[in-house]
Design an enzyme around this catalytic site. Sequence first.
Site, PDB file in Angstrom:
ATOM      1  N   CYS A  19       0.651  -1.254   0.105  1.00 55.30           N
ATOM      2  CA  CYS A  19       0.044  -0.011   0.047  1.00 55.30           C
ATOM      3  C   CYS A  19       1.013   1.304   0.005  1.00 55.30           C
ATOM      4  O   CYS A  19       2.049   1.172   0.165  1.00 55.30           O
ATOM      5  CB  CYS A  19      -0.783  -0.050   1.078  1.00 55.30           C
ATOM      6  SG  CYS A  19      -1.993  -1.191   1.301  1.00 55.30           S
TER       7      CYS A  19
ATOM      8  N   GLY B 169      -0.712   0.273  -4.947  1.00 50.29           N
ATOM      9  CA  GLY B 169      -2.067  -0.032  -4.750  1.00 50.29           C
ATOM     10  C   GLY B 169      -3.096   0.210  -5.900  1.00 50.29           C
ATOM     11  O   GLY B 169      -3.340   1.700  -5.888  1.00 50.29           O
TER      12      GLY B 169
ATOM     13  N   TYR C 167      11.874  -4.433  -6.921  1.00 50.14           N
ATOM     14  CA  TYR C 167      10.631  -4.402  -7.718  1.00 50.14           C
ATOM     15  C   TYR C 167       9.430  -3.175  -7.257  1.00 50.14           C
ATOM     16  O   TYR C 167       8.845  -2.498  -7.994  1.00 50.14           O
ATOM     17  CB  TYR C 167       9.837  -5.526  -7.607  1.00 50.14           C
ATOM     18  CG  TYR C 167       8.472  -5.857  -7.938  1.00 50.14           C
ATOM     19  CD1 TYR C 167       8.116  -5.544  -9.504  1.00 50.14           C
ATOM     20  CD2 TYR C 167       7.400  -6.033  -7.383  1.00 50.14           C
ATOM     21  CE1 TYR C 167       7.017  -5.602 -10.103  1.00 50.14           C
ATOM     22  CE2 TYR C 167       6.077  -6.390  -8.153  1.00 50.14           C
ATOM     23  CZ  TYR C 167       5.864  -6.009  -9.243  1.00 50.14           C
ATOM     24  OH  TYR C 167       4.491  -6.022  -9.892  1.00 50.14           O
TER      25      TYR C 167
ATOM     26  N   ASN D 280       0.359   0.885   5.810  1.00 47.51           N
ATOM     27  CA  ASN D 280       1.139   0.062   5.126  1.00 47.51           C
ATOM     28  C   ASN D 280       1.798  -0.762   5.742  1.00 47.51           C
ATOM     29  O   ASN D 280       2.729  -0.408   6.399  1.00 47.51           O
ATOM     30  CB  ASN D 280       2.146   1.167   4.036  1.00 47.51           C
ATOM     31  CG  ASN D 280       2.718   0.178   3.195  1.00 47.51           C
ATOM     32  OD1 ASN D 280       2.620  -0.894   2.778  1.00 47.51           O
ATOM     33  ND2 ASN D 280       4.030   0.804   2.933  1.00 47.51           N
ATOM     34  N   GLY D 281       1.597  -2.059   5.433  1.00 42.27           N
ATOM     35  CA  GLY D 281       2.282  -3.301   5.961  1.00 42.27           C
ATOM     36  C   GLY D 281       1.541  -4.126   6.415  1.00 42.27           C
ATOM     37  O   GLY D 281       0.303  -4.372   5.918  1.00 42.27           O
TER      38      GLY D 281
END
Length: 474
Positions: A25, A54, A268, A128-129
Site C-alpha cells: 500500500c 496499490g 520491484y 502500509n504493512g
Amino acid sequence: MKFDYKSSCFDGYECNDSYKFHDECGVYGIYSKDENINVAKRTYYGLYALQHRGQESAGITAYDGKNMECHKAMGLVSEVFSKESLDKLKGFSAIGHVRYSTAGESSVNNAQPVMGKCKLGNISLAHNGNLTNAEIIRELLEESGCIFQTSIDTEVILNLISRGAKKGILQSVIDSIQAIKGAFAIVILTENELIGVRDPYGIRPLCLGKVSGGYVLASESCALNASGAEFVRDIEPGEVVVINDEGIKSIKFGEKSKLATCSFEYIYFARPDSVIDGISVNNSRVKAGMRLYEVAPVEADIVIGVPDSGMSAAMGYAKASGIPIDMALIKNKYIGRTFIAPTQEERESAVDVKLNVIEENVKGKRIVLIDDSIVRGTTSKRLVAMLRKAGAKEIHFRVCSPRVQYPCYYGIDTPYRSELIGDKMSEYEIGQAIGVDSLIYLSKKDLLDCLGDNQGFCCGCFDGEYPISAPVKI
C-alpha cells in the site's frame, strides 16, 4: 498443491495476474497552515505518484478545524476522486491511502483511511504493512467489547489507540505500536496533529518532506516530488514524528530499533525515481543489471527488459556488456490488477493482452531477457513462449534477485511456500521448466553489494531469515 509444468500453474490455484509479488500500500499525509496550500489536492497528487503501490482502492481524509471528512472508494486514484469530491475535502491537514489488500478482503468497506471518534476526538488512520499478531489482538479487543466494522489490521491499530485515550494521543500511539508486531508505516490524523510511525526495523518505507507552512509524510520520495514538497529525510526505524502548529517533534519508541528495509522495495516495488533510506532505486537496479553481466556473461545480439521494473537493470546489463538494448516487449498500461480471466485458456492468453512482442526486433536474435524476479514462473514461461514464437534464436534469462523460496508476512501479498517455483526446483530446473537456453539469478551477496550493504535489509523471501518472528505459513 502440485506444480503443473504444462500450464505453469499450481493445481487448485487461480493463475491470473498474480505471478508477481503484489505491491502493498501507499500512505501520504500533509499538515500546512499556509492558506495557499490545498491539502486535499496535494494529497491527491501524492497518491497519484504512489499508485503503483496499490490499485484496488484509494481514500483521503481531511480536517478543517471543525470537521473531519473522508472520501474513499474502490478503483484508481483518478477514478475515485473528482474535482467536486476534492473540493469537499477542506482543511489544513489530510492523509491519504492507496490499497492493495494483504489482510482483509478487497471491498470498499476495507478501503482506507479508517475513521473513528473517541475521547481524543476525531481520528483517522492509514497503514502500509502487515501485523503478524493482529488476529490475537483483535480477539482480545472483541472479548472486551470492541466492535469492528472492517477485517483489516488498520482498524485494530485504531481501536488500540482509542482505548488509551485517557493517556493522551501521543502516549496512546506509543503504547499501541509497542503492542503490535510486524511491518508498518502509519500516518495518523487527529484534530491537532499529523503523526507518522515507522516500525522498529524500518521494513516499510516512510519519508518526511517540507512544504510552505508545514510538512509532508509519504511512503516514497516520488510522492514528495509530485506534490511540491522538498525531501528532508527518511523516518527512522522505531520513530514517531508529531507535526503540529509548533513544528515537528521526534520520539523513538523502540530501543531495539534496527534497519532492515525490505529488499524488494529496491528490486520491484518502489518507483525508479524514489530514494529510500539513502539508496537510489534506479541506481540499485542498474547496478544489479551490471552485476548480472559480470557474474554471467553471454554472447547475444540484444538485451531486453521486462516492463517496467526490469528496464533499469536491462540498461545496466547493456552498459556493462556492450550488447545493444532494444525495445521488444510492449506493456498495455491500461490493464489494472482487477483484470481476471475466468478460464485456463483465458488466463494464459492474459499475458498476451498485457505484454506484446515486437517481432522484427527479436526474429533470429540471441536475446538476454532481464526481469526483477520469478515467483511462480507462470508469466516467465509465457513470455519465453511468446519470444520463441516471434522467432528468437536463443533466450538467456537473467533475474535481478535471488530465488524466491519463502513467503513474506510483512505487507506483501505473496504465495504460500508450496506455490513458489523457487522452493520446488533448482535454478537449472526452473530454466528447463520455463524453456530458456540459460537462467542465472543474482545471488544474495551480489544483491546486497548492489544495495551498498552498509545497512540492514530484510531478505526473508530469499533465505527465510526474518527480522521479526513470522507466523506459520506453508
